[in-house]
Design an enzyme around this catalytic site. Structure first.
Site, PDB file in Angstrom:
ATOM      1  NE  ARG A 175      -2.792   1.202   3.507  1.00 56.27           N
ATOM      2  CZ  ARG A 175      -3.747   1.436   4.429  1.00 56.27           C
ATOM      3  NH1 ARG A 175      -4.978   1.752   4.048  1.00 56.27           N
ATOM      4  NH2 ARG A 175      -3.480   1.319   5.702  1.00 56.27           N
TER       5      ARG A 175
ATOM      6  CG  ASP B 247      -3.914   2.748  11.193  1.00 55.19           C
ATOM      7  OD1 ASP B 247      -4.876   3.488  11.516  1.00 55.19           O
ATOM      8  OD2 ASP B 247      -4.012   1.854  10.337  1.00 55.19           O
TER       9      ASP B 247
END
Length: 532
Positions: A168, A450
């Site tokens: 990603r 996150d």
């Protein structure tokens, strides 16, 4: 620090690090520069279009399925490319930053896919960005085994037992200020994509897989088309057959939810499906409609995936994917298994219930953040899938979702609680401190947090203040308390910088779209150029 001049006007504006020269070769930098020159202006135009769209929606323009692309949605004939090698069965996917320990644990975890995350789970220091590329190269070359100072060994299992690597890259909205082409920062997405593709695409093909990606934070079909054109040029430049790349798009913005079919269509020869990204989706909802009282959300813990507007979003995602022959991948289980037996069992029960809902809805797999959750997720999907690799045959023709369904946000669970406000402030502060210290994935109170969770935490505080369901003086008092607690627990934390970042991104009159761009420039960039 040195500034190294390379081909095509490329400059690395950072000190050389250990083994960085293996990644930052003239040829690799030239490849990244070609991508930046080819697509930089178009990317800037799309970012401006994002801002124009945001203004239109904020001033009352309705959000609906586009009439101009109705033919794409109505055409039953087109489908995405068939699953690529290593992506036929995706019943469990594990996510995490591309550091060496995470890489070995994730690849050995029993998950079918490891998403190596340069975006939400990585604080983008230059060492982290290039170190992550070295981790991936070493993993592909099977030279990543290591032993820690206390004697703990990390060794890759047999190749046929390893998870498939899917990378990603960072989103279109971010620049990489340590790398310039013709005096301009290179889009961070093209740095992450380009360096991995240059070094590992051919190696992955030779190993029986391919260069696979997760694409974050797209806001519509035009941004998907840009990625598709990046793939075409990258394959052409390296002589890799067209259609070798595969990309799964995270549907984590409210505008993208209205263009799922169009996104699949734009990427169809490179598409490997869609993913439901929960926290970023709620974050996008607040960014887009936070000025409206009918989009006021309660404590984030109370906004579960059973909420009607989230059910509409996930069921539409499954229906859209399966109609077009694509995988539908469920959201994150962020729990971190603990040592307390009762808490551990409670966490596993919550994960199991969430995955059962996804599997029953037709998802083909789902995400976990910790290797200890892989068996739970796998058992659930094994029970539904059996020997099948997916549920694409379940086209979910029973699902009918309207624009009103996607936008019908109800006050779920009442107004925010004092505990909810405190939790959001604490999570944001603790994550900001860790992020400034170079850590992008942080275990907090039994959850792996996150950048996405930090974003939803700080924008919820902003939304509640805007609509005066909480008082500013109470927030400031809680902010003082949580900063004091942070300083006591982590004496190294830069409390003044953490406070300034929170006040600027959660307490200002205008909501910053992301906390990361300016925070990155202020706190993580270390270049040879003088900076304010």
């Amino acid at each position: 620090m040195t500034t190294t001049a390379l081909t095509h006007g490329v400059h690395v504006l950072a000190a050389p690090g250990d083994r960085h020269d293996e990644i930052l070769t003239p040829e690799a930098l030239d490849f990244v520069a070609r991508l930046a020159v080819a697509f930089g202006e178009r990317r800037q135009w799309l970012l401006k279009e994002r801002r124009r769209q945001a203004i239109r929606l904020a001033t009352g323009s309705p959000l609906d399925f586009r009439l101009t692309t109705s033919a794409v949605r109505a055409d039953p004939s087109w489908r995405v490319a068939p699953p690529a090698p290593g992506l036929t069965d995706r019943r469990v996917e594990i996510t995490g930053p591309p550091d060496r320990r995470m890489a070995v644990n994730a690849l050995n975890s029993g998950a079918r896919v490891w998403m190596a995350d340069f975006e939400d789970a990585t604080a983008p220091t230059w060492d982290n960005v290039i170190g992550g590329q070295l981790t991936l190269l070493d993993a592909v070359e099977r030279r990543i085994d290591f032993t820690t100072a206390d004697g703990k060994e990390y060794r890759l299992a047999d190749r046929d037992r390893l998870a498939t690597i899917v990378v990603r890259p960072r989103g279109w909205h971010l620049d990489e200020e340590h790398l310039e082409v013709d005096g301009r920062p290179v889009p961070a997405s093209l740095v992450d994509f380009g360096l991995y593709f240059f070094h590992c695409a051919r190696r992955q093909i030779d190993a029986g897989h391919g260069p696979y990606f997760y694409l974050p934070k797209l806001e519509g079909r035009d941004e998907a088309r840009l990625w598709n054109d990046v793939f075409l040029l990258a394959q052409e430049l390296l002589g890799i057959p067209r259609g070798t790349v595969r990309a799964t798009v995270l549907i984590e913005t409210i505008t993208a939810a209205f263009e799922m079919e169009e996104i699949l269509y734009e990427l169809r020869e490179h598409s490997s499906g869609l993913n439901a990204g929960r926290w970023d989706y709620l974050f996008s909802l607040i960014k887009t409609f936070g000025h409206r009282t009918d989009f006021l959300l309660p404590d984030r813990a109370k906004v579960t995936m059973t909420a009607p507007f989230l059910r509409a979003y996930t069921e539409l995602l499954v229906r859209t994917c399966h109609r077009r022959g694509a995988h539908a991948i469920g959201g994150m289980a962020a729990q971190v298994p603990g040592r307390d037996p009762a808490a551990h069992e409670a966490a596993l029960a919550k994960v199991r219930l969430d995955k059962e809902r996804e599997a029953e809805d037709g998802f083909d797999g789902s995400w976990v953040a910790h290797p200890g959750l892989v068996p739970v997720c796998r058992k659930v999907f094994d029970g539904v899938l059996g020997d099948r690799p997916d549920q694409i045959h379940r086209t979910r023709d029973d699902v009918e979702v309207t624009a009103a369904d996607l936008l019908s946000v109800r006050r779920i669970g009442g107004p925010p609680t004092e505990e909810g406000v405190r939790t959001n402030i604490a999570v944001a502060l603790r994550y900001f401190a860790a992020w400034m210290g170079g850590q992008g994935a942080v275990a907090l109170d039994g959850l792996m947090e996150d950048a996405a969770t930090a974003e939803i935490a700080r924008v919820q505080v902003w939304q509640w203040l805007r609509h005066r369901v909480i008082q500013r003086e109470d927030v400031l008092r809680t902010l003082d308390d949580e900063l004091a607690a942070l300083g006591a627990a982590y004496p190294w934390a830069p409390l003044d910088e953490v406070r300034e970042l929170f006040e600027r991104t959660a307490l200002s009159a205008e909501l910053p779209l992301f906390f990361t761009p300016e925070a990155y420039s202020r706190h993580l960039v270390r270049t040879t150029e003088p900076r304010a």
